[in-house]
Scaffold this motif. Structure first.
Motif, PDB file in Angstrom:
ATOM      1  N   LYS A  60    -120.184   2.611 -18.429  1.00 42.09           N
ATOM      2  CA  LYS A  60    -120.047   1.236 -17.954  1.00 42.09           C
ATOM      3  C   LYS A  60    -119.226   1.199 -16.665  1.00 42.09           C
ATOM      4  N   ILE A  61    -119.371   0.077 -15.947  1.00 43.43           N
ATOM      5  CA  ILE A  61    -118.665  -0.058 -14.663  1.00 43.43           C
ATOM      6  C   ILE A  61    -117.154   0.019 -14.870  1.00 43.43           C
ATOM      7  N   LYS A  78    -123.462   6.979 -14.673  1.00 43.93           N
ATOM      8  CA  LYS A  78    -124.142   5.707 -14.932  1.00 43.93           C
ATOM      9  C   LYS A  78    -125.495   5.944 -15.589  1.00 43.93           C
ATOM     10  N   ALA A  96    -118.739   2.048  -8.135  1.00 42.58           N
ATOM     11  CA  ALA A  96    -119.137   1.969  -9.541  1.00 42.58           C
ATOM     12  C   ALA A  96    -120.316   1.030  -9.769  1.00 42.58           C
ATOM     13  N   SER A  97    -120.454   0.005  -8.928  1.00 49.01           N
ATOM     14  CA  SER A  97    -121.538  -0.956  -9.106  1.00 49.01           C
ATOM     15  C   SER A  97    -122.779  -0.596  -8.305  1.00 49.01           C
ATOM     16  N   ASN A 129    -126.234   1.511  -7.065  1.00 58.59           N
ATOM     17  CA  ASN A 129    -127.446   1.969  -7.743  1.00 58.59           C
ATOM     18  C   ASN A 129    -127.401   3.493  -7.876  1.00 58.59           C
ATOM     19  N   ILE A 138    -114.643   2.630 -13.092  1.00 57.94           N
ATOM     20  CA  ILE A 138    -113.514   2.186 -12.262  1.00 57.94           C
ATOM     21  C   ILE A 138    -112.216   2.826 -12.737  1.00 57.94           C
ATOM     22  N   PHE A 148    -114.816  -0.322  -7.226  1.00 57.05           N
ATOM     23  CA  PHE A 148    -115.856  -1.206  -7.750  1.00 57.05           C
ATOM     24  C   PHE A 148    -117.128  -1.082  -6.912  1.00 57.05           C
ATOM     25  N   LYS A 149    -116.967  -0.935  -5.613  1.00 57.36           N
ATOM     26  CA  LYS A 149    -118.138  -0.816  -4.745  1.00 57.36           C
ATOM     27  C   LYS A 149    -118.978   0.388  -5.130  1.00 57.36           C
TER      28      LYS A 149
END
Length: 813
Positions: free
Chosen positions: A730-731, A725, A802-803, A805, A735, A799-800
């Motif tokens: 990108k997210i 990241k 990847a998103s 901080n 994913i 997703f948790k």
């Protein structure tokens, strides 16, 4: 303090902390330490522990049901006081082609011959009888048997009222039969009448025999020797398939004495052997305690469970349990890196390999015992299900022996589930751990853990395709167009009420369009008979014959392709209506030319064809359309059928109930709309609910295993995600990076399972003449559900991460 002293104290401290591995060899202390560490590890990794406990509990619950059923199979006939003295005589028949077939039945004259031996205390014969039973102005079909009066001296079926029927011309009925025939009346002293048997006086009521006995019956009729002889008119030992022979040996008599005389009896019996294709036959004794479970397939078998069926049940449970064990192995090996460091430290501290194996096995056994507790809760939840009650645990005694088996089985499961991780992880060397050499490979780079996930989802998907196929077939049979009118038609069992009287009352009601009757509603089976196109025809045709009332064709909306409908009883005694298949099988030409021709029924009655109806499906979908004979004979009608106008169902039903209350105030109204009858009869909802439960458990285990793997995979790659990241990933890219390997596993599982599920589904459909097809609607639905569940699990967990901080992910780097 010198450096040497400090080193000594430090080494002692290490030895004290790790005395579990180095010093302690006392079993109690060692087990206590195993338990402490196991509890700590289970609590530390709660998510993985919950997944493992639920999975093991699900598999254990199914296995416990199978074990209970198996235990119940061995309990059959244990309630008979003289069970250790009773033997059933089997007949082994050899054809001229040297094919051997075992019969549970035997020649009826055998009983009298056995009784002449000094070591035989008594004998009894049991013969299935057929025909409607009349009593209390009712005529109904029951599961009836003719028995010798000595039957009650051999067997100990529980009597709840009256006395045993120990004289010819008397009978015993079950509690349910008594209620059906007599309602609240006292059945003792009432008279039964069955064709071919005559009148029998009821002397007692037996407890309902639904399980725990290889013999099941609703009525037992004690008959004289003359009546019993009618079932074997030849009396020359050639008929060995009519009834069952039981011998009661005197106390202290060895079974070998009976076995010794049976070959001699068979040699004597077969001196006048005659029979189509039969070369030889012999007798052998089967102890009552050895009848269930049956280890061989017997012709004319009774109601004992087969070992093959019990093995299949246990196999389903073990497969489910194996999937849960896969989860345990998978998740334990997935955490191999963190456990490897732990093992390296413990080995450096002096722990032996067998001690490490003991620790891992203790964790596994503890999880299995926790799973047993949850399995018991789940068992209590499914116990009320009708399928479970009827087929699995009916009559099973839940005693300490059964619970001991449950506990021992769960401990064994825990040991076996923990064996692979224990051996693998305890074999790590400290040097290998430091170099991160803990990869577990099978072939060509496919990891063991990935193979387990593929296996889990493959098994679940195969089961899902098979179950969806079964559900679609059951729904098809329950809702299909049979070719006759089932909507807005009500079936009413007469239960002794005269047909004409009830029909006249119902025909007056507003909304009723047609009234007729039939011996048994279409849609299942029916009575069969042989029909000939000529009186001397040597090739009779097997046809279904239904006694019907006038106006039957219009009531059920049948299509008359030739001839006429029978609208009244005048002059119709020797007229019949047939279907097109009967015309073809009897070689009567076309439908029009068949009208007016004569056919001969099984009882040599000549009847004339008055009309031909279009073929329709009047029996089970297992068979193709068969020849059908509709014979106007009100005396044989057992159900009244009324067709009503659309929208009047509720009013008509209420009015019919009022009429019924006046004509038969002591009998409950049992009328049912025809479409509801077909749906209940063919949907098998209870069976499907239980199978759906198994499928749900299977998928739950697989999905929880995938959840655990994805969770661990994302946790171990948090820093990698943070770096990516920071570098601009990108997210969606992250994913996909975290998910693609798992999506590939699902695709591989689908590629393996869909063809196998297709084969399994068609193996089930092969037994039906009319069935659904297995196409995209089945395979696509199953694969879509698999992909949806798998993607949902994978996406939500990835997703948790990847998103998150990246600063938090790299904070400890």
């Amino acid at each position: 303090m010198s450096g040497n002293e400090r080193g000594t104290i430090k080494s002692r401290h290490v030895a004290t902390r790790n005395d579990f591995f180095v010093i302690s060899t006392k079993p109690i202390s060692m087990l206590r330490n195993y338990a402490k560490i196991a509890v700590r590890n289970i609590w530390k990794h709660r998510l993985f522990s919950i997944i493992n406990v639920f999975g093991l509990a699900s598999g254990l619950m199914i296995c416990l049901l199978a074990i209970a059923h198996i235990k119940g199979a061995f309990d059959y006939d244990n309630f008979h006081p003289k069970r250790n003295q009773i033997y059933r005589v089997l007949t082994d028949v050899t054809t001229k082609e040297n094919d051997r077939t075992a019969f549970a039945s035997s020649p009826l004259p055998l009983a009298a011959t056995l009784k002449t031996y000094s070591f035989v205390e008594n004998t009894a014969r049991v013969v299935r009888t057929y025909g409607e039973v009349s009593a209390n102005t009712k005529k109904m079909n029951f599961l009836t048997f003719a028995v010798d009066p000595s039957f009650y001296q051999l067997f100990g079926y529980r009597i709840v009222a009256g006395n045993a029927a120990t004289r010819p011309g008397t009978a015993m009925v079950s509690q349910k039969t008594a209620e059906k025939l007599f309602g609240r009346k006292n059945p003792i002293g009432q008279v039964l009448d069955q064709d071919g048997i005559g009148h029998s006086i009821i002397t007692g009521v037996l407890a309902n025999v639904e399980s725990r006995s290889h013999l099941r019956f609703e009525i037992l009729i004690s008959v004289s020797e003359d009546i019993m002889a009618r079932f074997d008119a030849d009396k020359d030992w050639n008929e060995f398939s009519t009834g069952y022979t039981y011998a009661l040996l005197k106390p202290g008599t060895a079974a070998a004495q009976l076995e010794h005389v049976l070959p001699e009896l068979s040699r004597t019996a077969k001196t006048n052997l005659r029979g189509d294709g039969i070369k030889d036959y012999s007798f052998r004794a089967q102890p009552l305690s050895g009848i269930s479970p049956s280890t061989e397939e017997l012709m004319n078998g009774t109601y004992e469970p087969q070992t093959s069926g019990l093995s299949a049940e246990m196999g389903v449970g073990l497969v489910t349990l194996l999937m849960a064990a896969f989860n345990y192995i998978n998740l334990t090996l997935a955490r191999s890196m963190s456990r490897a460091r732990e093992i390296g430290i413990r080995k450096t501290s002096g722990a032996l390999r067998w001690q490490l194996v003991g620790q891992f096995m203790a964790e596994s056994v503890l999880l299995s015992l926790l799973a047993l507790a949850l399995a018991f809760v789940m068992l209590e939840m499914v116990r009320p299900m009708q399928f479970v009650q009827q087929w699995l645990i009916a009559g099973v005694a839940w005693d300490w022996k059964l619970w001991s088996v449950f506990i021992a089985f769960s401990i064994l499961v825990g040991l076996l589930a923990g064996l692979v991780p224990a051996r693998v992880l305890s074999g790590f060397q400290p040097a290998e751990v430091l170099r991160s050499r803990t990869g577990l490979k099978i072939i060509r780079g496919i990891s063991f853990r990935k193979a387990l996930i593929v296996a889990q989802f493959s098994i679940s998907l195969i089961a899902m395709v098979a179950l969806v196929t079964m559900m679609r077939q059951q729904h098809y049979m329950a809702t299909a167009d049979y070719g006759f009118q089932s909507k807005n038609v009500i079936n009413i069992p007469l239960n002794g009420v005269p047909f004409e009287r009830l029909a006249n009352e119902i025909d007056k009601l507003a909304g009723v369009e047609h009234v007729s009757g039939i011996v048994q509603p279409f849609g299942h089976h029916g009575p069969t008979m042989q029909v000939k196109s000529g009186q001397n025809d040597s090739n009779p045709v097997v046809a279904f014959q239904f006694d019907v009332a006038p106006d039957f064709v219009k009531t059920l909306g049948l299509s008359l392709v030739a001839g006429k409908e029978l609208l009244n009883t005048a002059g119709t005694a020797n007229l019949v209506i047939v279907n097109e298949e009967a015309v073809r099988k009897l070689n009567l030409g076309d439908s029009r030319s068949a009208v007016g021709k004569s056919v001969w029924l099984q009882d040599s009655t000549e009847v004339q064809i008055a009309g031909v109806v279009k073929d329709f499906r009047f029996t089970s979908f297992v068979w193709e359309i068969k020849p059908l004979i509709l014979r106007p004979q009100i005396s044989g009608v057992r159900y009244l059928q009324a067709a009503v106008a659309s929208g009047t169902n509720a009013n008509v039903e209420a009015s019919i109930k009022g009429i019924w209350a006046k004509l038969s105030p002591y009998e409950p109204f049992e009328g049912q709309w025809y479409d509801d009858f077909l749906y209940e009869h063919h949907s098998h909802a209870d069976d499907l609910h239980f199978m759906a439960l198994l499928l749900g458990i299977s998928f739950s285990i697989a999905c929880l295993g995938l959840l655990g793997m994805v969770t661990y995979n994302t946790q171990t790659r948090v820093k990698e995600v943070g770096i990516r990241k920071v570098l601009g990933a990108k997210i969606a890219q992250i994913i996909w990076l975290l998910s693609r390997d798992f999506v590939k596993l699902l695709a591989i599982a689908a590629a393996i399972a869909l063809p196998l599920g297709y084969v399994a589904g068609y193996a089930f459909l092969a037994s039906f003449a009319y069935h659904v097809s297995i196409g995209f609607e089945t395979l696509g639905l199953c694969f879509g559900l698999l992909l949806f569940l798998g993607s949902l699990i994978i996406t939500t967990r990835t997703f948790k991460v990847a998103s998150g901080n990246p600063v938090d992910a790299l904070a400890n780097e």
